[in-house]
Design an enzyme around this catalytic site. Structure first.
Site, short mmCIF file in Angstrom:
data_model
loop_
_atom_site.label_atom_id
_atom_site.label_comp_id
_atom_site.label_asym_id
_atom_site.label_seq_id
_atom_site.Cartn_x
_atom_site.Cartn_y
_atom_site.Cartn_z
N THR A 4 0.82 -1.22 0.00
CA THR A 4 0.00 0.00 0.00
C THR A 4 0.85 1.26 0.00
O THR A 4 0.49 2.25 -0.64
CB THR A 4 -0.96 0.00 1.21
OG1 THR A 4 -1.85 -1.11 1.06
CG2 THR A 4 -1.77 1.29 1.29
N SER A 47 0.90 -7.11 -1.03
CA SER A 47 1.37 -8.24 -0.22
C SER A 47 0.45 -9.46 -0.32
O SER A 47 0.89 -10.58 -0.09
CB SER A 47 1.57 -7.83 1.23
OG SER A 47 0.36 -7.59 1.89
N THR A 92 0.85 -4.45 4.28
CA THR A 92 0.47 -4.78 5.66
C THR A 92 -0.26 -6.11 5.80
O THR A 92 -0.22 -6.71 6.86
CB THR A 92 -0.39 -3.66 6.27
OG1 THR A 92 -1.57 -3.48 5.48
CG2 THR A 92 0.39 -2.35 6.34
N ASP A 93 -0.92 -6.58 4.75
CA ASP A 93 -1.75 -7.79 4.90
C ASP A 93 -0.95 -9.04 5.22
O ASP A 93 -1.42 -9.89 5.97
CB ASP A 93 -2.61 -8.01 3.65
CG ASP A 93 -3.75 -7.01 3.57
OD1 ASP A 93 -4.43 -6.81 4.60
OD2 ASP A 93 -3.94 -6.42 2.50
#
Length: 159
Positions: A10, A52, A81-82
């Site tokens: 992101t 990700s 972040t995932d």
């Protein structure tokens, strides 16, 4: 010297329309470092440009390989972040290096983003923490293997 490895996520997303069509663009770290008045003391290497959720075990192996081959003992990794906790866990086998993963909940190119804060926080963390693998997000540091992303609360938390 700090090695910076970029993988996308992101933090580097570029949105094209209201339907959330996006691509992972050029790494934003160089611009953010300049904005933070950090003009040296690092080496930058672009590894991937992926969300990700699209990262594979082979991608994680490429990140592991780049970190293990780096001549730097301190490494920052931009990451979506995932699946950041999964990559942190995959890197936990590396010894003798301080590795900090960070990213952003909103793209760095947006006016309201946590990217610049997270970069500054991660820079401090990688500079001060002992060897190990960590995630530095939104003012907190988590050790690899002890963190998850809470999608509903939009934050990271300890397991």
């Amino acid at each position: 010297m700090i090695q910076i490895l970029t993988t996308g996520g992101t933090i580097d997303k570029v949105y094209f329309d209201a339907n959330s069509e996006f691509a992972v663009g050029d790494p934003t770290v160089p611009e953010m470092l300049s904005e933070s008045n950090i003009h040296g003391g690092y080496e930058l290497k672009e590894l991937l440009r992926k969300d990700s959720l699209e990262m594979t075990d082979e991608d994680r192996q490429a990140v592991f390989q780049a970190a293990s081959e780096s001549t730097c003992d301190r490494i920052l990794i931009t990451h979506g972040t995932d699946t950041m906790p999964e990559t942190a866990s995959a890197l936990a086998k590396l010894e003798g290096k301080t590795i900090v993963l960070f990213g952003a909940m909103q793209p760095a190119r947006m006016r309201r983003t946590d990217a610049l804060f997270n970069l500054g926080f991660a820079w401090s963390a990688v500079s001060l923490l002992p060897p190990g693998v960590y995630i530095a997000m939104n003012g907190e540091v988590f050790e690899a293997g002890s963190v998850r992303k809470n999608l509903e609360a939009k934050r990271f938390e300890r397991l």
